[in-house]
Design a protein around this motif. Structure first.
Motif, mmCIF file in Angstrom:
data_model
loop_
_atom_site.group_PDB
_atom_site.id
_atom_site.type_symbol
_atom_site.label_atom_id
_atom_site.label_comp_id
_atom_site.label_asym_id
_atom_site.label_seq_id
_atom_site.Cartn_x
_atom_site.Cartn_y
_atom_site.Cartn_z
ATOM 1 N N LEU A 130 49.030 40.965 41.294
ATOM 2 C CA LEU A 130 49.615 41.389 40.015
ATOM 3 C C LEU A 130 48.569 41.939 39.057
ATOM 4 O O LEU A 130 48.834 42.890 38.317
ATOM 5 C CB LEU A 130 50.313 40.196 39.352
ATOM 6 C CG LEU A 130 51.457 39.538 40.131
ATOM 7 C CD1 LEU A 130 51.950 38.305 39.389
ATOM 8 C CD2 LEU A 130 52.604 40.519 40.351
ATOM 9 N N LEU A 131 47.409 41.282 39.016
ATOM 10 C CA LEU A 131 46.351 41.686 38.077
ATOM 11 C C LEU A 131 45.023 41.779 38.796
ATOM 12 O O LEU A 131 44.742 40.983 39.697
ATOM 13 C CB LEU A 131 46.136 40.613 37.000
ATOM 14 C CG LEU A 131 47.200 40.247 35.997
ATOM 15 C CD1 LEU A 131 46.643 39.183 35.060
ATOM 16 C CD2 LEU A 131 47.628 41.467 35.207
ATOM 17 N N ARG A 132 44.231 42.720 38.380
ATOM 18 C CA ARG A 132 42.837 42.802 38.837
ATOM 19 C C ARG A 132 41.940 42.671 37.615
ATOM 20 O O ARG A 132 42.331 43.042 36.517
ATOM 21 C CB ARG A 132 42.585 44.147 39.510
ATOM 22 C CG ARG A 132 43.345 44.300 40.807
ATOM 23 C CD ARG A 132 42.448 44.937 41.864
ATOM 24 N NE ARG A 132 43.047 44.789 43.182
ATOM 25 C CZ ARG A 132 43.858 45.683 43.716
ATOM 26 N NH1 ARG A 132 44.120 46.786 43.066
ATOM 27 N NH2 ARG A 132 44.360 45.489 44.909
ATOM 28 N N LYS A 133 40.755 42.162 37.852
ATOM 29 C CA LYS A 133 39.729 42.057 36.796
ATOM 30 C C LYS A 133 40.201 41.238 35.584
ATOM 31 O O LYS A 133 39.851 41.551 34.435
ATOM 32 C CB LYS A 133 39.251 43.444 36.353
ATOM 33 C CG LYS A 133 38.602 44.247 37.471
ATOM 34 C CD LYS A 133 37.834 45.413 36.895
ATOM 35 C CE LYS A 133 36.928 46.136 37.850
ATOM 36 N NZ LYS A 133 37.270 46.290 39.205
ATOM 37 N N ALA A 134 41.015 40.234 35.847
ATOM 38 C CA ALA A 134 41.444 39.357 34.752
ATOM 39 C C ALA A 134 40.256 38.492 34.330
ATOM 40 O O ALA A 134 39.468 38.058 35.168
ATOM 41 C CB ALA A 134 42.603 38.487 35.213
ATOM 42 N N GLN A 135 40.123 38.267 33.029
ATOM 43 C CA GLN A 135 38.955 37.504 32.550
ATOM 44 C C GLN A 135 39.291 36.037 32.339
ATOM 45 O O GLN A 135 38.491 35.158 32.580
ATOM 46 C CB GLN A 135 38.425 38.085 31.229
ATOM 47 C CG GLN A 135 38.015 39.556 31.281
ATOM 48 C CD GLN A 135 39.148 40.470 30.832
ATOM 49 O OE1 GLN A 135 39.987 40.079 30.033
ATOM 50 N NE2 GLN A 135 39.177 41.690 31.366
ATOM 51 N N ALA A 136 40.500 35.756 31.834
ATOM 52 C CA ALA A 136 40.807 34.386 31.412
ATOM 53 C C ALA A 136 41.840 33.789 32.361
ATOM 54 O O ALA A 136 43.024 33.693 32.041
ATOM 55 C CB ALA A 136 41.353 34.414 29.985
ATOM 56 N N VAL A 137 41.361 33.401 33.559
ATOM 57 C CA VAL A 137 42.315 32.925 34.559
ATOM 58 C C VAL A 137 42.434 31.396 34.569
ATOM 59 O O VAL A 137 43.115 30.836 35.423
ATOM 60 C CB VAL A 137 41.944 33.433 35.980
ATOM 61 C CG1 VAL A 137 42.112 34.929 36.069
ATOM 62 C CG2 VAL A 137 40.543 33.001 36.334
#
Ligand code: ATP
Ligand code: MG
Length: 184
Positions: A130-137
């Protein structure tokens, strides 16, 4: 005769517009919490088998493998949200892998190996990125499960670019209708 161009290929489940919309909504909710880059709605998919770069001359054999698959349709319940912190990847997956999904992947792998495709030995872990390069996982949002009635599977081409991969659907094949359940 000039050689046919090679292609980077993979088999995948490609959601219809309604399921893609629901998955994109989950991606947007995750994006609001985790940041990063949501996949475009039309790019959302669940990879079944990754072939890598295939010579153009082999494409007909790959399609013949798909056409020979006799697996049934099934229902997929995407009820898990998970992430890989280091890559900033967020995806949705199913707590229980339906047996017909495992059968479809086995049939594809078997057929593709029989025509000489070198597939990875990695265990198949069905998921939709769903997301790439998410920072706050660290804190993923809660998930409203997405039910997906899987009626077909697709062969797709991926073209890599600095801005991200572009996918093109080459062909879809229908799965056999689910037998009516005993309760019906
Ligand atoms: P990018 O590589 O630019 O991040 P991408 O991974 O979406 O984009 P591809 O590498 O062409 O594009 O992969 C196409 C699909 O196949 C994606 O769903 C990807 O996760 C999957 N895939 C890629 N490599 C493998 C692999 N070695 N094993 C299993 N699946 C793979
Ligand atoms: Mg990749």
């Amino acid at each position: 005769m000039p050689a046919l161009p090679s292609k980077r290929l993979f088999f995948a489940l490609w959601p219809d517009a309604a399921v893609a919309r629901r998955l994109a909504a989950v991606a947007q909710r995750a994006h609001a919490v985790c940041g990063g880059r949501p996949l475009r709605r039309e790019d959302l998919h669940l990879t079944l088998a990754f072939l890598g770069t295939v010579p153009g001359e082999q494409l007909a054999a790959v399609r013949a493998v798909a056409a020979g698959i006799e697996c049934g349709s099934f229902r997929l319940e995407l009820d898990r949200l998970a992430c890989k912190r280091r890559q900033g990847m967020v995806w949705t997956a199913c707590a229980t892998k339906p047996a017909p999904l495992a059968d479809l992947v086995d049939a594809l792998q078997h057929g593709l190996r029989s025509i000489g495709c070198a597939l990875e030995e990695r265990r198949f872990a069905p998921h939709v990125t769903l997301l790439r390069k998410a920072q706050a996982v660290a804190a993923l949002p809660s998930l409203q499960p997405v039910a997906w009635s899987v009626l077909d599977f697709a062969l797709a081409e991926s073209q890599l670019a600095a801005s991200g991969a572009t996918y093109t659907l080459i062909e879809r094949w229908r799965l056999q209708p689910e037998p009516p359940s005993a309760a019906e």
